[in-house]
Every structure is written in C-alpha cells, then in structure tokens.
Design a protein around this motif. Structure first.
Motif, PDB file in Angstrom:
ATOM      1  N   VAL A  43      -3.177   1.820  10.555  1.00  0.00           N
ATOM      2  CA  VAL A  43      -2.770   1.246   9.277  1.00  0.00           C
ATOM      3  C   VAL A  43      -2.993   2.247   8.141  1.00  0.00           C
ATOM      4  O   VAL A  43      -2.108   2.480   7.312  1.00  0.00           O
ATOM      5  CB  VAL A  43      -3.527  -0.078   9.016  1.00  0.00           C
ATOM      6  CG1 VAL A  43      -3.399  -0.508   7.567  1.00  0.00           C
ATOM      7  CG2 VAL A  43      -2.996  -1.168   9.939  1.00  0.00           C
ATOM      8  N   ILE A  64      -5.546  -5.141   5.572  1.00  0.00           N
ATOM      9  CA  ILE A  64      -5.077  -4.316   4.459  1.00  0.00           C
ATOM     10  C   ILE A  64      -5.815  -4.681   3.170  1.00  0.00           C
ATOM     11  O   ILE A  64      -6.187  -3.808   2.374  1.00  0.00           O
ATOM     12  CB  ILE A  64      -3.541  -4.437   4.320  1.00  0.00           C
ATOM     13  CG1 ILE A  64      -2.890  -3.768   5.539  1.00  0.00           C
ATOM     14  CG2 ILE A  64      -3.043  -3.802   3.033  1.00  0.00           C
ATOM     15  CD1 ILE A  64      -1.399  -3.918   5.633  1.00  0.00           C
ATOM     16  N   MET A  65      -6.071  -5.964   2.990  1.00  0.00           N
ATOM     17  CA  MET A  65      -6.805  -6.378   1.782  1.00  0.00           C
ATOM     18  C   MET A  65      -8.221  -5.805   1.792  1.00  0.00           C
ATOM     19  O   MET A  65      -8.737  -5.365   0.763  1.00  0.00           O
ATOM     20  CB  MET A  65      -6.838  -7.909   1.692  1.00  0.00           C
ATOM     21  CG  MET A  65      -5.472  -8.553   1.524  1.00  0.00           C
ATOM     22  SD  MET A  65      -4.547  -7.972   0.090  1.00  0.00           S
ATOM     23  CE  MET A  65      -5.334  -8.921  -1.212  1.00  0.00           C
ATOM     24  N   PHE A  73      -0.386   4.910   8.068  1.00  0.00           N
ATOM     25  CA  PHE A  73       0.987   4.468   7.790  1.00  0.00           C
ATOM     26  C   PHE A  73       1.233   4.337   6.294  1.00  0.00           C
ATOM     27  O   PHE A  73       2.300   4.687   5.796  1.00  0.00           O
ATOM     28  CB  PHE A  73       1.244   3.116   8.467  1.00  0.00           C
ATOM     29  CG  PHE A  73       2.657   2.624   8.276  1.00  0.00           C
ATOM     30  CD1 PHE A  73       3.672   3.053   9.114  1.00  0.00           C
ATOM     31  CD2 PHE A  73       2.977   1.747   7.246  1.00  0.00           C
ATOM     32  CE1 PHE A  73       4.971   2.618   8.935  1.00  0.00           C
ATOM     33  CE2 PHE A  73       4.282   1.306   7.066  1.00  0.00           C
ATOM     34  CZ  PHE A  73       5.277   1.739   7.917  1.00  0.00           C
ATOM     35  N   TYR A  74       0.244   3.848   5.572  1.00  0.00           N
ATOM     36  CA  TYR A  74       0.445   3.545   4.154  1.00  0.00           C
ATOM     37  C   TYR A  74      -0.026   4.703   3.273  1.00  0.00           C
ATOM     38  O   TYR A  74      -1.169   5.122   3.356  1.00  0.00           O
ATOM     39  CB  TYR A  74      -0.316   2.260   3.787  1.00  0.00           C
ATOM     40  CG  TYR A  74       0.232   1.042   4.467  1.00  0.00           C
ATOM     41  CD1 TYR A  74       1.362   0.412   3.960  1.00  0.00           C
ATOM     42  CD2 TYR A  74      -0.353   0.524   5.613  1.00  0.00           C
ATOM     43  CE1 TYR A  74       1.883  -0.715   4.584  1.00  0.00           C
ATOM     44  CE2 TYR A  74       0.169  -0.602   6.242  1.00  0.00           C
ATOM     45  CZ  TYR A  74       1.287  -1.217   5.717  1.00  0.00           C
ATOM     46  OH  TYR A  74       1.813  -2.335   6.333  1.00  0.00           O
ATOM     47  N   HIS A  75       0.888   5.168   2.412  1.00  0.00           N
ATOM     48  CA  HIS A  75       0.575   6.318   1.554  1.00  0.00           C
ATOM     49  C   HIS A  75      -0.616   6.065   0.642  1.00  0.00           C
ATOM     50  O   HIS A  75      -1.281   6.994   0.218  1.00  0.00           O
ATOM     51  CB  HIS A  75       1.771   6.652   0.656  1.00  0.00           C
ATOM     52  CG  HIS A  75       2.998   7.012   1.402  1.00  0.00           C
ATOM     53  ND1 HIS A  75       3.039   8.069   2.268  1.00  0.00           N
ATOM     54  CD2 HIS A  75       4.239   6.464   1.419  1.00  0.00           C
ATOM     55  CE1 HIS A  75       4.254   8.156   2.794  1.00  0.00           C
ATOM     56  NE2 HIS A  75       4.997   7.191   2.294  1.00  0.00           N
ATOM     57  N   PHE A  76      -0.839   4.811   0.309  1.00  0.00           N
ATOM     58  CA  PHE A  76      -1.837   4.508  -0.707  1.00  0.00           C
ATOM     59  C   PHE A  76      -3.255   4.828  -0.231  1.00  0.00           C
ATOM     60  O   PHE A  76      -4.118   5.188  -1.025  1.00  0.00           O
ATOM     61  CB  PHE A  76      -1.725   3.019  -1.068  1.00  0.00           C
ATOM     62  CG  PHE A  76      -2.476   2.613  -2.300  1.00  0.00           C
ATOM     63  CD1 PHE A  76      -1.916   2.797  -3.549  1.00  0.00           C
ATOM     64  CD2 PHE A  76      -3.743   2.046  -2.212  1.00  0.00           C
ATOM     65  CE1 PHE A  76      -2.592   2.424  -4.693  1.00  0.00           C
ATOM     66  CE2 PHE A  76      -4.424   1.666  -3.348  1.00  0.00           C
ATOM     67  CZ  PHE A  76      -3.844   1.854  -4.593  1.00  0.00           C
ATOM     68  N   PHE A  77      -3.494   4.685   1.065  1.00  0.00           N
ATOM     69  CA  PHE A  77      -4.860   4.869   1.575  1.00  0.00           C
ATOM     70  C   PHE A  77      -5.177   6.344   1.782  1.00  0.00           C
ATOM     71  O   PHE A  77      -4.381   7.101   2.298  1.00  0.00           O
ATOM     72  CB  PHE A  77      -5.051   4.093   2.879  1.00  0.00           C
ATOM     73  CG  PHE A  77      -4.966   2.615   2.682  1.00  0.00           C
ATOM     74  CD1 PHE A  77      -5.759   1.972   1.741  1.00  0.00           C
ATOM     75  CD2 PHE A  77      -4.077   1.847   3.424  1.00  0.00           C
ATOM     76  CE1 PHE A  77      -5.671   0.601   1.543  1.00  0.00           C
ATOM     77  CE2 PHE A  77      -3.982   0.475   3.234  1.00  0.00           C
ATOM     78  CZ  PHE A  77      -4.782  -0.136   2.291  1.00  0.00           C
ATOM     79  N   ARG A 114       5.081   7.583  -6.677  1.00  0.00           N
ATOM     80  CA  ARG A 114       6.434   7.094  -6.927  1.00  0.00           C
ATOM     81  C   ARG A 114       6.403   6.048  -8.019  1.00  0.00           C
ATOM     82  O   ARG A 114       5.889   4.970  -7.807  1.00  0.00           O
ATOM     83  CB  ARG A 114       6.981   6.432  -5.671  1.00  0.00           C
ATOM     84  CG  ARG A 114       6.998   7.288  -4.454  1.00  0.00           C
ATOM     85  CD  ARG A 114       8.076   8.305  -4.548  1.00  0.00           C
ATOM     86  NE  ARG A 114       8.184   9.018  -3.274  1.00  0.00           N
ATOM     87  CZ  ARG A 114       8.772  10.184  -3.153  1.00  0.00           C
ATOM     88  NH1 ARG A 114       9.275  10.784  -4.201  1.00  0.00           N
ATOM     89  NH2 ARG A 114       8.850  10.765  -1.981  1.00  0.00           N
ATOM     90  N   CYS A 115       6.993   6.325  -9.109  1.00  0.00           N
ATOM     91  CA  CYS A 115       7.205   5.372 -10.190  1.00  0.00           C
ATOM     92  C   CYS A 115       6.007   4.475 -10.491  1.00  0.00           C
ATOM     93  O   CYS A 115       5.661   3.593  -9.728  1.00  0.00           O
ATOM     94  CB  CYS A 115       8.407   4.481  -9.930  1.00  0.00           C
ATOM     95  SG  CYS A 115       8.845   3.532 -11.402  1.00  0.00           S
ATOM     96  N   VAL A 116       5.381   4.713 -11.622  1.00  0.00           N
ATOM     97  CA  VAL A 116       4.302   3.836 -12.042  1.00  0.00           C
ATOM     98  C   VAL A 116       4.833   2.719 -12.934  1.00  0.00           C
ATOM     99  O   VAL A 116       4.063   1.939 -13.470  1.00  0.00           O
ATOM    100  CB  VAL A 116       3.176   4.616 -12.748  1.00  0.00           C
ATOM    101  CG1 VAL A 116       2.487   5.528 -11.760  1.00  0.00           C
ATOM    102  CG2 VAL A 116       3.694   5.437 -13.907  1.00  0.00           C
ATOM    103  N   HIS A 120      -8.116  -2.134   0.925  1.00  0.00           N
ATOM    104  CA  HIS A 120      -7.947  -1.964  -0.522  1.00  0.00           C
ATOM    105  C   HIS A 120      -9.290  -2.054  -1.232  1.00  0.00           C
ATOM    106  O   HIS A 120      -9.606  -1.262  -2.122  1.00  0.00           O
ATOM    107  CB  HIS A 120      -7.018  -3.042  -1.089  1.00  0.00           C
ATOM    108  CG  HIS A 120      -5.567  -2.665  -1.078  1.00  0.00           C
ATOM    109  ND1 HIS A 120      -5.079  -1.603  -1.809  1.00  0.00           N
ATOM    110  CD2 HIS A 120      -4.504  -3.195  -0.429  1.00  0.00           C
ATOM    111  CE1 HIS A 120      -3.772  -1.505  -1.607  1.00  0.00           C
ATOM    112  NE2 HIS A 120      -3.403  -2.454  -0.776  1.00  0.00           N
ATOM    113  N   ALA A 173       0.821  -1.206   0.000  1.00  0.00           N
ATOM    114  CA  ALA A 173       0.000   0.000   0.000  1.00  0.00           C
ATOM    115  C   ALA A 173       0.856   1.257   0.000  1.00  0.00           C
ATOM    116  O   ALA A 173       0.598   2.214   0.701  1.00  0.00           O
ATOM    117  CB  ALA A 173      -0.965  -0.013   1.185  1.00  0.00           C
ATOM    118  N   GLY A 174       1.906   1.210  -0.816  1.00  0.00           N
ATOM    119  CA  GLY A 174       2.681   2.427  -1.005  1.00  0.00           C
ATOM    120  C   GLY A 174       3.556   2.797   0.181  1.00  0.00           C
ATOM    121  O   GLY A 174       3.493   3.915   0.673  1.00  0.00           O
TER     122      GLY A 174
END
Ligand SMILES: Cc1cc2nc3c(=O)[nH]c(=O)nc-3n(C[C@H](O)[C@H](O)[C@H](O)COP(=O)(O)O)c2cc1C
Ligand code: SF4
Ligand code: SF4
Ligand code: FES
Lengths: 594, 167
Positions: free
Chosen positions: B71, B36-37, B74-78, B131-133, B40, A276-277
C-alpha cells in the motif's frame, strides 16, 4: 438580531494563503473597537471564484467588491465604509475600462449562473444554521416526508442531470440500478478525489458549501436504501477535510445525520476516507479498492459498482458537483433544472478557469455557453495581450480546442465531437508561448506516472507514446513517429482495462488533429515556434540592435555572453544552456530566439 | 483516549507508539479498510512511515507487513524516508506547469544544493513536486509545510527559504 451590514470575506484555500484569516481578525477587531458589533457581521465564506483577484471582500448592502485586500487595509474598510458609509474607492475592484460597480454587475459574474456554487461566497461554511437559512436540508426533508424514492428518481430523470465526474452518465439511472439491486447493505460514495491536475472545482464546493454534499448523500441513501455514506477525499485538501468534519459533526448534532433523521425513522451516516495521491483512484473501481484499504487497482466492469461495489454491495458513486445539484433539483423541480442548458446536457457546469487568462478563477455557466464567452467575457481575455492558442478541457483525459471552434456551445456531445471531453471541469487556456507538443508530453508524463501498471496496453503504450513525444521535442523526430503515435493510441484506447489507459491518448490525438502543423514543424524544420522546447531553440544577439548595456551578460548564469560596454555582445552557443534569461532581460529586443 | 491503557499493556512491542496513534488504531481497529487511514495518521505524526512503526502497525491491525508495504509504495502520498524539517512542495499541476513551475524547482535546487526528493545535509529542507494543490488561480504555487505561496517569481524563493530556516 438583525445586522444592517454584512462583510463577506473569502476563506477558500487560495485566499487563505493570502492571509484572509488575518483580514477577518482585523476587521472584527475594528468593528468591536467602534462598538459596531451589533450592526455589522463579518462572515468567513467559501470561494467567490474570482481567485486571480484574491483576497476578496464583499460588503452588503450595496454589493461592494474589494479585491486584493491586505490585512493592513482592514482598518480603513471599517472606519470609512462600515462606520461612515463611504466605500474605500482605492480598494474597489475595477474591471479594465470600467468604473467600480456592484459585484453582480462585474463582467466576471454577469454570464454566470450559480446552482452548484449557490452558497459559495455567501454563507459561512462552518455554520450549519447559515446553510439551513438558505433552504439547506429542505430537499432532504421533502425526500423524507413528501416524496417516495420513486418520486425522487422521477425528478432526477426529468432534470436530465448527468454525472459531472467526467463520463456524463445519467444520475437517475445509476440510482435505479442500486435501488433495484437485491443485495444489502448498500452504500453511497462521494467521489472527491479530484485528480485532474489543474482543477479545483470540487475542492471549492466542499470548502464553501460542505452541507450540500451531506444533504445530497442522505437523499441518495434514502432513495436507494443505503444507510452509510463515504466521502473519498484527497489528503492534499486539508481545509476541505476540516470543513467536512465540522459539517458532519454539526449535522449529527442537529439530527440531520445519524439515527432516525428528523424523526423519519431513516438512519444515515457519513464517514470520510482519505485518498493518498493516486490519480487512478478517481476511477470508481480503484476508488472502491482504496476505501477497502488496498492498492487502488481497477477491475473490469461490469459488474458495475451500482450493483456490486464496496465490499461487493450495491454502491452509488457520484461526483461532488453532481451531488451538489441534487438538493436544488428536489426543491425547484426537475422541470426547472431541465429548462437550463442544451437538449442533451442540462443545468450548469463549474469550471476552474486557469492558464493564460486574465481572470482565472472558479466559474459556473449554463451548459451551452460558448468557450468564447467563458474565456473572453468572463475570463477577460488573454494575459498580457498575447494571442489565444487553445483551450484544454478534460485534463489528461481530454483534448485541445483551437480558435476556430471557440463559438461552439459547450455540452457533453459537442466537446466529444471536437475530440475533447467535458471532463470534470478543468479549463486551461494556452497562448502563443505554450508549445502544444510540450504540453502533451506533460500530460503523458502524468498518465505514465499515474498508470497503475496492471494492464500492458496502458503501461507499455503510454511509455512508448511519451518516448516518441520526447524524441520530437528534442529534434530527433521523424514523420514515421506520427504514424506510430496514432497506432499506439488506438491500441491503448481499445485494449486498456480502465478509463485511465483508454483516455490517456486523447490529448495527443486531439492535438494531432487540430495542431498537426506544429508537430510537423518540430519534426521537419527542427523548430519550436513557441520557443518552449529547449533543444530546438538557439539564442543569439542581433548586433545592430544591441547597444551594449551588459544587462544580459550580468544575468547569464553560465557567463557565456561576452562583449564590451556600449559594444555589441556575443553569445557563445557552445556553452549556452538556453535558459532564456538574456531573452527576458534585454530591453531592446536584441536577443533573438530562433 | 480511554483505550490507551489496554494497548500499552499488550506484551512485547518493538516500539512504543505515541498515545495519539495508539488511540487512533484502537478506534479504527475493527473498521474494514482501516489501513490507509492508520498510515495517514502515522505519517502525520512522523512525517513519513518509519519501518519499525510499520512493523508495529502490522502487528496491531493483524495484517501482513507485505500488504502494508504494498500500500505504501502504491500511493505517492506515503513516504518511506524522513523528509526535511520543512517540506517544500512545488506544484506541477497543469496551470503551474504552464506558468513556470519547473523553473521554481530548478531555482530551489540551486539555492538549496539538492535535487527533487532529497533533503539538505542539515535536515532542514526537502523538495518534492506535487500535483495541483487547488490554488491554480495563483499559479505558480508552492507550499512550505502546508502554507501556500502563490503568484511566485524565482527571485522570491530565497526570501521564503530564509523565512522558514530555523523556524
Ligand atoms: C482515471 C480516472 C480518473 C477519474 N477521476 C475522477 C475524479 O477525480 N473525480 C470524479 O468525480 N470522477 C472521476 N472519475 C470518474 C469516476 O470513475 C466515476 O465515473 C464518477 O465518479 C461517477 O460520478 P458521476 O456519475 O457523478 O460523474 C475518474 C475516472 C477515471 C477513469
Ligand atoms: S488502463 Fe492503466 S491505470 Fe487502468 S488498469 Fe490498465 S494499467 Fe491500470
Ligand atoms: S539563454 Fe541563458 S545561458 Fe544562454 S546566453 Fe542567454 S542567459 Fe546565457
Ligand atoms: S496546477 Fe498548481 S495549484 Fe493547480
């Protein structure tokens, strides 16, 4: 049914973005319209590697190589080449100064040697039968029926295969630790987190040849006694995820994953877990925390995951590229693999060759190839005829290599001696327009941003180094700052808990070593030779060169250039925002950047 | 989807989760490390993790809300805030940085009148840096709703935005 012609179309992420899916549709439609579907097969493959020239289409037999193909070109390829046997000259790729030729003879491919990427650009990654037709799952079959776990480990030992995720640890040793650990169950994890920004080796392997990873994981499971595997993959890689999901489903249906694989009595299955990044989750203990559903914070090692890993159980963690080598090693033998490369580093290495190089793309070369061969022979030299400045390997944990060392044969040891690392395969070429100090500030910004914050040396040290570099790029640096950079860097290397903090100072240390003069020019002369550090450049117009064409004045976003038509123009330095538009716009070289 | 009926029959939920997410939670409920799943899946549906959904996930998975927020942060994606209908992600990986990724961000900010991690007033667009795709050969690169645009120059951006606006 045997086809007499094959059309291979790259369907990697980069080429898909250039509408390669539409090219496939149009090719197929054209083939059907002419009733050629019995003799021509159109295949969507993984990455050919030649990303700079994508989308790429290859026609067999003849190995004809079409570059930068557009959907509109599909009809012509079908009509002329497939139906009438006349390759479309206008679309064939020509290396500078050469005639069009077979793909294998292109300078881009000649020095390459493909083990990991053996199937990328050759098979349809969404069709397990094509993988099997190229000896896929034959390595697993040997591991199940002809070899004992110790035989497998012996082949790996002879092969000399070392981890491709960065650290270069011998793969066979890791497997032995897990195999001999008494606790059960055991796990296999494939690290597909690919955190280095500017690298995409693992992504391309997974997109182009997903079954090779599943096969290798099953071999690992058989060898160490694990029945469950996890692939930890970045959520930012949707195409790779989709191809893996398809591959897992097909392998289960074919009895190559799941219960009683091929009637051997061995059970093994694989599940995907999405990242997750968070860069730190590429570190193995943080990765484990993340699969367990927690914040990805590293913990001190030992114990190593091979002994105490996922849910406290023995866990083999291997990188994508490491795994992709394994089926081939079992088929061709450890001795064969060990005959490729240098004394300490065997086999090949995949690099994502990017930056200011003509042929950016994905390449695979034997260990021991020199950087010069990679950048100038394969990569076709520097873009726009500019001067080479440095090659960067290892991303935010690596370092820069200057021109003087371009002839070093690369392996784990030689790169470490130069102050860089092999890393996972990012290889970024910089030219005279890139500022070494600025690039290192970029890397530190990245590591500061990605530090998990658990330990002080990394959290505080990284920030301190970043602030010092900012000072220098803004023209406020002093000689003492260099000493402080060294001091903080050494503290971080020694005292950080995980590899992120321990290696974060590497880019700065290596660039101070090879490009110390450039730092000093920033500090003492308050100048940035490449013109990249805005605070250190000024723009002015040379009156004797300016013909008063007014182009710069029209381009300036803040209207700070004045002057009459056909008379020399002037920049009002107090209002200039140093965007560089005028510098780029002027056709007479009248704008001076200093 | 067989699990839905049981789930919807559970008492007193602060929010009805869509069937797809409910089924997903049921499927993953007993697997260790599922959080986490599930997040997502939630973000895939809503574009971010809405607060009431986070509450609901906490209840269904029987984990403390604090852990969920631990959580997510912590994670940039969320994401905790709703992004624009069209999400523009500019690559700031090394290859794209060297080839002017920053200039693309500045130009987008000028065209849309918003900064990084902000959403336009009409809710159409948001900009973020990623960051970088993985298309470094095409640097500089950006994606709009996952669609990749490569080998970009600043003057192409207005056209790309126009193409997605209202679409
Ligand atoms: C900060 C950090 C980031 C890492 N990122 C990755 C990564 O993205 N991919 C990877 O395979 N290994 C990564 N590693 C290395 C892993 O911790 C681990 O060594 C590797 O996955 C082991 O596989 P190998 O022996 O096959 O190389 C990283 C390590 C550190 C310290
Ligand atoms: S070194 Fe950095 S990333 Fe690693 S544990 Fe310490 S703070 Fe976290
Ligand atoms: S650098 Fe930009 S702001 Fe300065 S004069 Fe040139 S165009 Fe105008
Ligand atoms: S650095 Fe931008 S796509 Fe890799």
């Amino acid at each position: 049914m045997a086809y007499s012609q094959y059309v291979l179309v790259c369907a990697g992420t980069a080429c898909e973005s250039c509408r390669s899916a539409e090219i496939v549709r149009r090719l197929q439609a054209g083939v059907r319209a002419r009733g050629l579907e019995g003799s021509v097969q159109v295949v969507r493959t993984g990455c050919f590697g030649f990303c700079a020239q994508g989308p790429v289409v290859k026609v067999l037999p003849g190995d004809h190589f079409y570059a930068q193909v557009k959907p509109e070109d599909a009809e012509e390829i079908v009509e002329e080449h497939l139906a009438k046997g006349r390759p479309v000259q206008r679309l064939l790729y020509r290396a500078p100064g050469r005639a069009a030729g077979a793909a294998a003879e292109l300078p881009f491919y000649q020095k390459q040697f493909r083990i990991v990427l053996r199937n990328c650009g050759v098979i349809d990654p969404e069709n397990i039968r094509e993988y099997i037709a190229r000896e896929g799952y034959a390595g697993l079959e040997r591991a199940l029926f002809e070899m004992t776990p110790d035989d497998v480990i012996e082949e790996l030992r002879k092969s000399g295969l070392r981890g491709r995720g960065g650290a270069g640890y011998p793969t066979w040793k890791k497997w032995v630790f897990s195999k001999e650990a008494p606790a059960n169950p055991k796990y296999i994890i494939c690290n597909a987190d690919e955190g280095d920004p500017g690298a995409y080796m693992d992504r391309s392997t997974l997109e182009g040849d997903p079954h090779s990873i599943l096969e290798a994981m099953a071999i690992a499971g058989r060898t160490v006694g694990a029945q469950q595997g996890y692939i930890y993959i970045r959520a930012e890689y949707p195409l790779a995820i989709r191809r893996l999901e398809i591959a897992i489903r097909q392998a289960r249906e074919a009895g190559l994953l799941g219960r009683d694989i091929l009637g051997s009595g061995f059970d093994f299955d694989v599940e995907l877990r999405l990242g997750a990044g968070a860069f730190v989750c590429g570190e193995e203990t943080a990765l484990i925390a993340s699969i367990e559903g927690r914040r990805g914070m590293p913990v001190p090692r030992p114990p190593y995951p091979a002994v105490r890993g996922l849910w406290g159980k023995p866990t083999v963690i291997n990188n994508v590229e490491t795994l992709a080598n394994i089926p081939v090693i079992l088929l061709k033998g450890g001795d064969w693999f060990g005959s490729i490369g240098t004394p300490t580093s065997k086999g090949t290495k995949v690099f994502a060759l990017t930056g200011k190089v003509n042929n950016s793309g994905l390449i695979e070369v034997p260990m021991g190839t020199t950087l010069r061969e990679i950048i100038f022979d394969i990569g076709g030299g520097i873009k726009g005829g500019r001067r080479f400045k440095a090659a960067q390997t290892g991303g935010p944990s690596g370092g820069v290599i200057p021109e003087a060392y371009l002839d070093t044969p690369i392996d784990y040891e030689s790169l470490a001696e130069l102050g860089s690392i092999m890393g996972s395969g990012g290889l970024i070429v910089m030219d005279e327009d890139d500022c070494i100090v600025d690039v290192n500030k970029f890397y530190l910004e990245f590591t500061v941003d990605e530090s998990c914050g658990k330990c002080a040396p990394c959290r505080i040290g990284g920030r301190t180094m970043y602030n010092l570099l900012t000072k220098i790029t803004e023209g406020r640096g002093s000689v003492a700052d260099i000493e402080q950079l060294h001091a903080v860097a050494h503290a971080m290397q020694k005292a950080s808990l995980c590899g992120l903090g321990q290696t974060a100072p590497n880019p700065v240390l290596s660039s101070l070593r090879h490009f110390g003069e450039e730092y000093r020019i920033h500090i003492k002369d308050r100048r940035c030779p490449s013109g990249r550090c805005k605070a250190l450049v000024t723009y002015s117009i040379l009156p004797d060169k300016c013909i008063g064409c007014t182009l710069c004045a029209r381009r300036c976003p803040v209207n700070c250039i004045s002057g009459e038509r056909r008379k020399a123009h002037v920049i009002d330095a107090t209002r200039c925002i140093k965007c560089g538009e005028c510098y780029e716009a002027c056709k007479f070289g009248a704008v001076l950047r200093a | 989807m067989g699990a839905d009926t049981e789930v919807t029959a559970l008492p007193e939920r602060s929010i009805e989760l869509p069937d797809g997410i409910s089924a997903f939670i049921e499927e993953w409920k007993d697997k260790p490390g599922n959080l986490i799943m599930v997040l997502h899946r939630v973000q895939e549906y809503y574009g971010y993790v809405p607060r009431d959904v986070a509450f609901e996930v906490a209840a269904r998975l029987d984990v403390p809300l604090a852990k969920i927020y631990g959580v997510i942060t912590f994670y940039h994606f969320f994401k905790l805030r709703k992004p624009g209908r069209h999400q523009i992600a500019v690559c700031m990986g090394t290859a794209c940085y060297l080839k002017g990724g920053e200039d693309l961000i500045k130009e987008l900010e000028t065209i849309l009148g918003i900064g990084l991690n902000q959403t336009t007033a009409d809710g159409e667009f948001s900009i973020e840096a990623v960051r970088c795709v993985g298309c470094c050969g095409l640097a500089p690169v950006l994606t709009v709703d996952g669609e990749v645009y490569g080998r970009l120059t600043k003057d192409q951006l207005a056209g790309i935005i126009a193409k997605h606006r209202g679409g």
